[in-house]
Design an enzyme around this catalytic site. Sequence first.
Site, mmCIF file in Angstrom:
data_model
loop_
_atom_site.group_PDB
_atom_site.id
_atom_site.type_symbol
_atom_site.label_atom_id
_atom_site.label_comp_id
_atom_site.label_asym_id
_atom_site.label_seq_id
_atom_site.Cartn_x
_atom_site.Cartn_y
_atom_site.Cartn_z
ATOM 1 N N LYS A 147 134.611 54.663 24.763
ATOM 2 C CA LYS A 147 133.455 53.823 25.049
ATOM 3 C C LYS A 147 132.184 54.681 25.025
ATOM 4 O O LYS A 147 132.142 55.762 25.624
ATOM 5 C CB LYS A 147 133.594 53.171 26.424
ATOM 6 C CG LYS A 147 134.749 52.193 26.537
ATOM 7 C CD LYS A 147 134.440 50.875 25.877
ATOM 8 C CE LYS A 147 135.479 49.825 26.196
ATOM 9 N NZ LYS A 147 135.136 48.501 25.617
ATOM 10 N N LYS A 243 140.134 38.544 20.689
ATOM 11 C CA LYS A 243 140.455 38.525 22.112
ATOM 12 C C LYS A 243 140.666 37.079 22.542
ATOM 13 O O LYS A 243 139.851 36.212 22.224
ATOM 14 C CB LYS A 243 139.333 39.161 22.937
ATOM 15 C CG LYS A 243 139.142 40.649 22.680
ATOM 16 C CD LYS A 243 138.003 41.203 23.531
ATOM 17 C CE LYS A 243 137.824 42.700 23.311
ATOM 18 N NZ LYS A 243 136.651 43.234 24.055
#
Length: 324
Positions: A147, A243
């Site tokens: 990230k 997702k």
Amino acid sequence: MPQVELLIESWPLLEPFVITGHTWTHCNVLIVSITENGVTGRGEATGVYYLDETAESIYQQVLGIQQKLEQGVSREQLQSLLPLGGARNAIDCALWDLEAKSSGRSIFGITGIPSSPVSTVNTVTIDTPKNMANKAAAITARQIKVKLDGEYPLQRITAVCNTRPDADIVVDVNEGWSFAQLVELAPQFKALGIKMIEQPLPRGEDDALEAYQSPIMLCADESCLDTSELDQTARRYQMVNIKLDKTGGLTEALNLARQAKDKGMTLMVGNMTGTSLAMAPAYVIAQLCDFVDLDGALFLLGDRSFPMNYENGIVTGLSSQLWG
């Protein structure tokens, strides 16, 4: 007639989960249970934070149609009852689970998708370069997702790469860069061996990608919620992250996977964190994907009974006692 029960749960994280602009210490989820003829199907959702969804808000959405659900609703009818998002995801996954348990068939038997173990990335969240390198060193998996945001991205990713030269590393920016940053950083990231950059630009501000030839594969996450956004996404990205909280369930996720594959796009499955109950239906999509990010349950202090099994980045062990 079906009976519907709703429950909000809060699962503490092992450590703060830090991405661009957000930090979480708990994972709050909605559980929808649908019982019919003595059989119960369950679904879990976290919601889509950048659409301002919370466990409480999606709870209220489901509450608003609970009476209709208890009159009996098919997965197909559900698609028009609720918009995409966590509320529909929890219901949709509960209906899939209910069908599997009622019929005695596995989710793979129902969908016709073959099942095999998958390799998932393990995620390194935003921290100092040194701490991120230490986190990467502690990961036993050979696939790592890092990230990043707009602060010190090159220093942070260099620290991780130097620590784990053996790993296949991808980057997730969560809308944290400008186009100028992407143009500057992409060649440097390619030189470091980075395999993919996920969602570098903000949702709705990535039209510049249509004329950009990236040296690294770009993946859409926030920029592609479901099939309605796929045509635009395919002009800007080479990969799409599917997702279930975004698509509003496994039903639409399967549609998105098939349509994206028909367009020649590379497929990825991801998660919004959650327990193994949330990872389980995403594991079905993982069977169709080139990249898998299903490590959400590993960030929790605890997990469900009959959890998914994670060992050195390999995910196995979807039990019908958990889901599907």
